[in-house]
Design a protein around this motif. Sequence first.
Motif, mmCIF file in Angstrom:
data_model
loop_
_atom_site.group_PDB
_atom_site.id
_atom_site.type_symbol
_atom_site.label_atom_id
_atom_site.label_comp_id
_atom_site.label_asym_id
_atom_site.label_seq_id
_atom_site.Cartn_x
_atom_site.Cartn_y
_atom_site.Cartn_z
ATOM 1 N N GLU A 123 -68.440 32.829 62.794
ATOM 2 C CA GLU A 123 -67.574 34.176 62.399
ATOM 3 C C GLU A 123 -68.363 34.799 61.219
ATOM 4 N N SER A 654 -62.315 30.646 65.910
ATOM 5 C CA SER A 654 -62.754 31.823 66.575
ATOM 6 C C SER A 654 -61.698 32.752 66.892
ATOM 7 N N GLN A 655 -62.113 34.063 67.185
ATOM 8 C CA GLN A 655 -61.302 34.966 68.036
ATOM 9 C C GLN A 655 -61.356 34.815 69.493
ATOM 10 N N GLN A 658 -58.739 32.095 70.248
ATOM 11 C CA GLN A 658 -57.470 32.619 70.104
ATOM 12 C C GLN A 658 -57.048 33.202 71.525
ATOM 13 N N GLN A 679 -57.323 43.269 71.375
ATOM 14 C CA GLN A 679 -58.705 42.742 71.047
ATOM 15 C C GLN A 679 -59.881 43.614 71.633
#
Length: 751
Positions: A123, A654-655, A658, A679
Amino acid sequence: MTELALADSLSDVLGPKPAEKLAGLGVTTVGELLRYTPRRYIRRGLVADHQRPEPGEWLTIVGRITKSDLIQMKSRRGQFLKVKVTDDNEVYEASFFNPKYIRHQLRPGARVMMAGTVKYFREQIQLSHPEWMILPDGDPEIDHVVGSKMLTEMYAIEEEVTREHSGAHPLVAMFDREILPMYPATKEVQTWDILGAVRRVLDHCAPIPDALTDAQRRERGLVSTDEAIRKIHLPDSEDDVKVASHRLKFDEALAIQTVLAQRRLAGRSESAPPCPHVPGGLEDKLRERLPFTLTEGQLAVGEELAEDLALAQPMSRLLQGEVGSGKTLVSLLAMLRVVDNGYQCAILAPTEVLAAQHHRTMRKMLGDLAEGGELTAAEGATRIALLTGSMKTKGRRETLLDVVTGTAGIVIGTHALLEEKVEFFDLGLVVIDEQHRFGVEQRDVLRNKGRDGRIPHFLVMTATPIPRTVAMTAFGDLETSVLRELPRGRQPISTSVVPMGRKNWVDRVWSRANEEIDAGRQVYVVCSRIGDDDSPEPAPEPEEQKGPKTTSVVELYETLVEGPFAHRRVEMLHGRLAPDEKNAVMDAFGRGEVDVLVSTTVIEVGVDVPNATTMVIVDAERFGVSQLHQLRGRVGRGQHAGLCLLMTNSNEISQSMQRLRAVAGSNDGFELARVDLEQRREGDLLGSLQSGVNTSLRFLSLLEDVEVIEDARGLAEDVVSEDITLLHHRPLADLVDGILVPQKIAYLDKS
């Protein structure tokens, strides 16, 4: 220099070389340059409108060095310099190899500009060996520039232009603003190239005509477009950015809604073949044969389609629904109504696998009702034809003959249907499956295949649910029908995220799949790439920056055949197989002769094998939310519950993790579509409007700006209802051109 107009060529304004560089960004005129707005802003101590950059994006930063360390490389001899830079909002890491000279320049406390390609490690934004330059820190008398070659060359060019223009020091003029704009840039066209060009153009540009009257602006609290453009490029305060963005947001909404209003109005004046219900026809016969009752949602949508088809103006309807909600059956009943009235139907599918699947499914549903011309045919039967680009000459010739003579009532095909030589006897309805794979121009090709000037009815289907604001924008010329209810008997799908770094968890995935096979069921395993001659993995970075390598279909197939599925029937499916091979593999899987299908996303939509209960998605972080939802919809289609396992190397915080947790936590496609949109770059969803041109919305949010979109829609309707060609609204026509060019839709020229 005389005042510049928006249509003026940048080559005449800036000279051939700078104009040629900007043309690489699709920017060739004064208007296109002024619409090429900053992606973000750097202010001393603050960053306004900050968005994290995408991997691979070329990023320019201005900030202060907080840390500078020489680090010994682990995998080979030598050192690299790791520098941390902060703009007081984000911390960036830059790595430099062979740092003998620059280590003495890039010291903590220095104010620097850096430009390079973005990578991520845990990240953390990384710039590997970026361009760099030490900036003046409040000292306008600096006369010695320290930096990499690219930036010092830029300085020399800018020095001559700026001093001639204002007598000021170039670095002060260019970079020592209170708020500094940062543009979407590339290695060939830097943010300073764009800023320098913008400054010169704005100095000589005539006031930009406004699409709104003074009264309309006052009513909405908007500044003029001219003021907004000037403030968005060279703001003196954050409030300047705010008011400029507010106006440009409305302009984007108005441009889009104007084109959609033109389409809707043009459609009302066209004629289409009316198709009322025909008692005792193929539609009624199929309804009588169905071994189940249609859901309330299917009945309601069927009525909406029936009302549209009965009219003498073309139906334009978007049917969106959950994975497995029964859209295919609803569309088939509508097609049979059209066939009952003596017209043909065409189904456009994005892949040969899906086209073949539709062909199999519909023939199975109709039985002898689809055997027109054969001895076993039922009374009044039609024929279903399949047309794809890979068909052999003889079969293709026979199919084209069935289409042009009207023998085939339903024609299913891929892009091959769009070819000039494909002529229909009398086309009454076009069904486009997975609309996001096609653009407006492809829709227009089929519009023109009607007979005697009539336009066929249009039904656009998608299994990717679309939030209302997106439907109102990307598909604003279509009426919308929604199928949320799943047919009775659809089994629940449970989804879990599996860390690929834990060997015991991975082993459990394959043992769980074997348990399903032992119970007589089948398994999909999906990978993100094919692998036999894919592009090579990127060159290695310093040890700490290495990321996990993705798993390919070819590699995993070999691993599984030799390991966990050594005694199973395993087949491989991907886009580079010959069409006959693909069909043979899918047919075998459908008949239950294959236990495990290792595949790419060619099975993403439409594939229906009720006995398949398990879906393993490897490197799941490589897929979007809606795509994951689509993929797992291939299981749980029979009498047994579905299981989806998302294998990933993503970091826990992390995204991408998610996203995967969101998919695992919900089976509601509409909720997941919202997560997906949050996103993604929203402009990517406007493919249907933009014909695939790579232009994204810069200010308008399709999630948050509902009121702006609705306001713009109402204003556009009022204008277009009186002046569809915008002949008397030239500034609005210019606005549409400026925002949507070159995708201002050849549609209107054809209308």
